[in-house]
Design an enzyme around this catalytic site. Structure first.
Site, PDB file in Angstrom:
ATOM      1  N   SER A 171      99.514  49.474  37.393  1.00 27.62           N
ATOM      2  CA  SER A 171      99.774  49.147  35.990  1.00 27.62           C
ATOM      3  C   SER A 171      98.709  49.755  35.084  1.00 27.62           C
ATOM      4  O   SER A 171      99.008  50.224  33.980  1.00 27.62           O
ATOM      5  CB  SER A 171      99.840  47.631  35.784  1.00 27.62           C
ATOM      6  OG  SER A 171      98.584  47.021  36.032  1.00 27.62           O
ATOM      7  N   GLY A 208     102.375  46.266  42.731  1.00 30.37           N
ATOM      8  CA  GLY A 208     102.058  44.981  43.332  1.00 30.37           C
ATOM      9  C   GLY A 208     101.228  45.061  44.593  1.00 30.37           C
ATOM     10  O   GLY A 208     101.156  44.093  45.351  1.00 30.37           O
ATOM     11  N   ALA A 209     100.578  46.200  44.839  1.00 33.21           N
ATOM     12  CA  ALA A 209      99.781  46.366  46.059  1.00 33.21           C
ATOM     13  C   ALA A 209      98.288  46.320  45.786  1.00 33.21           C
ATOM     14  O   ALA A 209      97.486  46.568  46.677  1.00 33.21           O
ATOM     15  CB  ALA A 209     100.145  47.685  46.748  1.00 33.21           C
ATOM     16  N   ASP A 216      90.185  48.170  36.456  1.00 30.19           N
ATOM     17  CA  ASP A 216      91.253  49.098  36.845  1.00 30.19           C
ATOM     18  C   ASP A 216      91.467  50.191  35.805  1.00 30.19           C
ATOM     19  O   ASP A 216      91.602  51.373  36.148  1.00 30.19           O
ATOM     20  CB  ASP A 216      92.558  48.337  37.066  1.00 30.19           C
ATOM     21  CG  ASP A 216      92.548  47.504  38.338  1.00 30.19           C
ATOM     22  OD1 ASP A 216      91.450  47.308  38.908  1.00 30.19           O
ATOM     23  OD2 ASP A 216      93.619  47.045  38.761  1.00 30.19           O
ATOM     24  N   ASN A 247     110.754  55.034  38.867  1.00 29.98           N
ATOM     25  CA  ASN A 247     110.302  54.220  39.989  1.00 29.98           C
ATOM     26  C   ASN A 247     110.814  52.791  39.927  1.00 29.98           C
ATOM     27  O   ASN A 247     110.983  52.135  40.956  1.00 29.98           O
ATOM     28  CB  ASN A 247     108.766  54.192  40.047  1.00 29.98           C
ATOM     29  CG  ASN A 247     108.171  55.516  40.472  1.00 29.98           C
ATOM     30  OD1 ASN A 247     108.023  56.409  39.655  1.00 29.98           O
ATOM     31  ND2 ASN A 247     107.853  55.644  41.748  1.00 29.98           N
TER      32      ASN A 247
END
Length: 418
Positions: A147, A141-142, A205, A55
């Protein structure tokens, strides 16, 4: 290293309610997203250590001898995870050729791998020759926990491969999970990886990636809700970039200038999170489902306006809400705001025609849109035989591209292992 192939997945996350208010000690609800990151680990046939992240176009290979320094540089206790020291981080940066201050996804992913690989392997004093392939349905980054899902997959794979935790046998639907103590260890190591990427993460997260379901975050404490339903949503990425740091600072500025106005708004967001928690439990129990979905929709509408009041809305998100409202659907931002992503609640009886029309309308504005679920399971081990044909073909494509030293070309969207 067990002489077998392991395939592991971990979900991304969205915030249902509590964005920004959580900074001021209010309740936030984070929920697992059925867009996932997948990892395959297997013994390496050429006795190297390989890391392939198609990716982000990262394909690396090291001789175990070149990585031997990790055993002394990272003298870790595998059962008691700890953060990498500044000295260790600097040494890993130098080894990988990552300039100081470089924070792109590729560099941080490599740094995270090197630390977790070295720290988890140090208990056995042996560096296994492994080939690791990671691919993801999650955009980076959304604000969707990409991550953390990567860190959870890495931790689970490396801990399982070296025998620190068991390798459970897939049973139901050819997937299985680890026991609670093992999940706790996976989560702790994933958190150390997140620290390398984000510096000072909340831990939400990686906890969602580990346990799945819905997590309640309040004043630094994370609790897994025991009774939650799986909900259908549209997830929309406006692709408008934003700075979480700037948005958080903007809310703080409003709070300092107008505390008597902003504080009640944050208190109301807190009440919305608590009411949502109650309603989710009621839906999970099967009580008055239609009535409670109506309440969830009202909570979304109210919170949408609250978030605009505190200054984290954006015209792209307003457009998202307007488009879905035209089809009788209810939407709000999820995450930092200022662009980024939004979620749209779908009732169990929302027709496929409405869903498809909404998706087409959103895509006409240049947005990415997925129909998916929230509230599902966390990190899981898959039986290779359970892989659908498109996943098997994807793995073949990646393997072939590696042999040809070419960048794999893949379309990684929510149809993969849906």
């Amino acid at each position: 290293m067990a002489n077998k192939t392991l395939i592991i997945s971990a979900p991304g996350k969205v915030i249902l309610h509590g964005e920004h208010a959580v900074v001021y000690g209010k309740v936030a609800l984070a929920v697992s997203l059925n867009l996932k990151t997948y990892l395959r680990i297997r013994p390496c046939s050429d006795q190297n250590v390989q890391l392939n992240l198609p990716n982000i176009d990262a394909h690396l290979s090291w001789k175990p001898a070149a990585l031997q320094f990790l055993l002394t540089a990272i003298d870790a206790d595998v059962l008691n995870p700890k953060a990498a020291s500044q000295e260790q981080v600097e040494r890993l940066r130098q080894f990988a050729g990552i300039p100081e201050g470089c924070t792109d996804a590729r560099s941080l992913s490599i740094l995270c791998f090197l630390y977790l690989y070295g720290a988890i392997s140090s208990s056995s004093r042996e560096l296994p020759s492994v080939e690791i392939l990671v691919w993801s349905e999650l955009p980076t980054g959304a604000g969707l926990g990409s991550s953390a899902a990567y860190c959870v997959c890495l931790a689970a794979a490396l801990l399982t491969a070296n025998g620190t935790i068991t390798c459970p046998v897939p049973q139901e639907k050819d997937t299985t999970r680890w026991n609670e103590d093992e999940l706790e260890l996976i989560n702790k190591w994933a958190f150390q990886g997140e620290k390398l990427i984000h510096g000072n993460p909340s831990g939400v997260d990686n906890a969602v990636g580990t346990w799945g379901g819905v997590l309640r975050y309040h004043a630094g404490k994370i609790d897994l809700l025991s009774r939650v339903p799986t909900l259908r949503i549209l997830l929309t990425n406006t692709k408008v970039s934003r700075s979480t740091k700037v948005l958080v600072a903007g809310v703080k500025d409003k709070m300092n200038k107008m505390p008597n106005i902003i504080k009640p708004v944050l208190d109301s967001i807190d009440a919305i999170s608590c009411e949502c928690e109650r309603v989710l439990a009621a839906i999970a129990s099967g009580n008055a489902v239609d009535k409670h979905y109506a309440i969830l929709e009202e909570l979304i509408d109210i919170n949408k306006h609250h978030l605009n009041i505190i200054g984290v809305g954006h015209s792209s998100l307003d457009r998202l809400c307007q488009v879905t409202a035209a089809y009788g659907l209810h939407s709000k931002l999820t995450g930092a705001g200022g662009g980024g992503c939004g979620l749209t609640l779908l009732r169990p009886d929302t027709s496929p025609t409405v869903v498809e029309a909404s998706k087409r309308a959103l895509k006409d504005f240049g947005y990415d849109c997925w129909e998916t679920n929230i509230g599902g399971s966390g990190v899981s081990l898959h039986s290779p035989s359970s892989l659908q044909k498109d996943i098997s073909q994807l793995l073949c494509d990646v393997d072939q591209a590696k042999l040809q030293n070419a960048k794999p070309t893949m379309q990684l969207t929510s149809h993969i292992l849906k």
